[in-house]
Scaffold this motif. Structure first.
Motif, PDB file in Angstrom:
ATOM      1  N   SER A  67     -10.843  -0.288  -2.266  1.00  0.00           N
ATOM      2  CA  SER A  67     -10.568   0.261  -0.925  1.00  0.00           C
ATOM      3  C   SER A  67      -9.065   0.395  -0.690  1.00  0.00           C
ATOM      4  N   PRO A 100     -14.367  14.858  -0.033  1.00  0.00           N
ATOM      5  CA  PRO A 100     -15.429  14.654   0.968  1.00  0.00           C
ATOM      6  C   PRO A 100     -16.824  14.461   0.383  1.00  0.00           C
ATOM      7  N   ASP A 225      -2.679   4.890   5.496  1.00  0.00           N
ATOM      8  CA  ASP A 225      -3.730   5.776   5.989  1.00  0.00           C
ATOM      9  C   ASP A 225      -5.065   5.025   6.020  1.00  0.00           C
ATOM     10  N   ALA A 227      -7.924   6.191   6.547  1.00  0.00           N
ATOM     11  CA  ALA A 227      -8.984   6.949   5.885  1.00  0.00           C
ATOM     12  C   ALA A 227      -9.085   6.552   4.416  1.00  0.00           C
ATOM     13  N   TRP A 228      -7.984   6.147   3.839  1.00  0.00           N
ATOM     14  CA  TRP A 228      -7.944   5.776   2.430  1.00  0.00           C
ATOM     15  C   TRP A 228      -7.975   4.271   2.218  1.00  0.00           C
ATOM     16  N   PRO A 230      -9.680   1.634   4.609  1.00  0.00           N
ATOM     17  CA  PRO A 230     -10.349   1.395   5.892  1.00  0.00           C
ATOM     18  C   PRO A 230     -10.238  -0.046   6.375  1.00  0.00           C
TER      19      PRO A 230
END
Length: 345
Positions: A67, A100, A225, A227-228, A230
């Protein structure tokens, strides 16, 4: 056929560039990895803190953990000031490489990353063909791995020892948090789950305490970030966890590394279900005592450094801890990475 595109500006700003590495498609479609490099700007080359003799003639490849992705500018600058050429790899389905249509971070075998690593090394001039034909880059290769990246690189290095000069591990995930007995107990259940539904979502185990300790939006000091990376990490899946446990089993059996390895760890872990202020100065992801014990199975020359106050990512700890960690790397590099006579730079 795997390959790569040209260098382009990276999100980290001046001195950083990225290169997309095209990999073989998998069952989710197109796959890429992303190689980031750092070249010190001219003004920084005038710094009084340069120690170019320490890592002269060395190329460094860093691989992140679970993660996660590469965003630690200060780490790249540290190695550049030692004289190294610094590269970092966002593995497939992580960070810059995540698309995505993909299951974030998912593989069912850590050897899958061999392709990511090999394509990156080919760009760096350390490909297997160069080595086999004698056209080998005379610069030496040092691998840096954090957490899961440390496990992945340790296994790769054991299979490619003649291509590696040294291994630096930052809180490597070399053993399961419940230690060997817990790993042996859970392994059959995970194996069964990976056969039935390898991408089934497992219960979340990341309570967000590590993020709280590092993110500038909370109690930490670092911008990145979400999104990268979490808040609660990526979802866990049986196929992925089974791959991790297989890696742990291989380390437990002994990797017999002949190259020197440096393992940096926090002095303590705090693994609790509720927030505790001690988590600001401890590893909240791994049992560092278990990892320190397992690190002895890496090979014949293993240095283990325990840093009081360090976080899970040692290089996201407070400044005084980072400084001690950098000093330990310099000491280790001077002892184990000294350039051989007449080595090409």
């Amino acid at each position: 056929m795997a390959g790569s595109r040209g260098w382009a500006a990276d999100i980290l700003g001046e001195g950083f560039q990225q290169r997309t590495l095209t990999l073989e498609p998998d069952d989710e479609g197109d796959v890429v990895a992303t190689l980031v490099r750092y070249r010190m700007p001219p003004l920084e080359q005038l710094s009084e803190f340069l120690l170019p003799d320490v890592a002269d003639g060395i190329d460094v490849l860093y691989v992140h953990g679970w993660s996660d992705y590469f965003f630690q500018r200060h780490f790249a600058r540290f190695w550049a000031r030692l004289g190294a050429r610094f590269y970092a790899l966002d593995l497939r389905k992580y960070g810059r490489s995540l698309r995505p249509h993909q299951t974030p971070g998912y593989v069912d075998d850590l050897r899958t990353y061999d392709e990511d690593i090999e394509v990156a090394l080919a760009v760096m001039g350390h490909g297997p063909d160069d080595h086999a034909t004698g056209r080998r880059n005379r610069r030496r290769l040092v691998l840096l791995g954090h957490s899961t990246g440390g496990l992945t690189l340790s296994l790769w290095a054991a299979r490619n020892q003649d291509r590696v000069a040294g291994l630096v591990l930052n809180s490597p995930w070399l053993e399961f948090q419940a230690r060997q007995l817990g790993r042996l107990a859970i392994a059959p259940l995970v194996q069964a789950g990976s056969r039935i539904d390898p991408r089934a979502q497992l219960p979340a185990v990341d309570l967000g305490f590590y993020t709280r300790s590092v993110s500038s939006t909370m109690d930490g000091a670092w911008d990145y970030d979400f999104a990268w990376r979490p808040l609660h990490g990526f979802p866990l899946h049986p196929g992925w966890l089974n791959a991790i446990l297989r890696g742990h089993r291989l380390v437990d059996a002994g990797l017999q590394l002949r190259v020197p390895a440096l393992t940096l760890l926090s002095a303590r872990s705090v693994l609790l279900p509720r927030w505790n202020d001690a988590m600001m100065r401890s590893d909240t992801a791994l049992d560092v005592d278990a990892v320190a014990e397992r690190a002895l199975d890496l090979g014949e020359t293993v240095t283990i450094v325990r840093l009081d106050g360090a976080l899970h990512d040692v290089f996201l700890s407070e400044e005084a801890v980072r400084r001690r960690a950098f000093e330990q790397i310099v000491t280790w590099a001077r002892g184990y990475l000294a350039a051989p006579p007449n080595a090409d730079r």
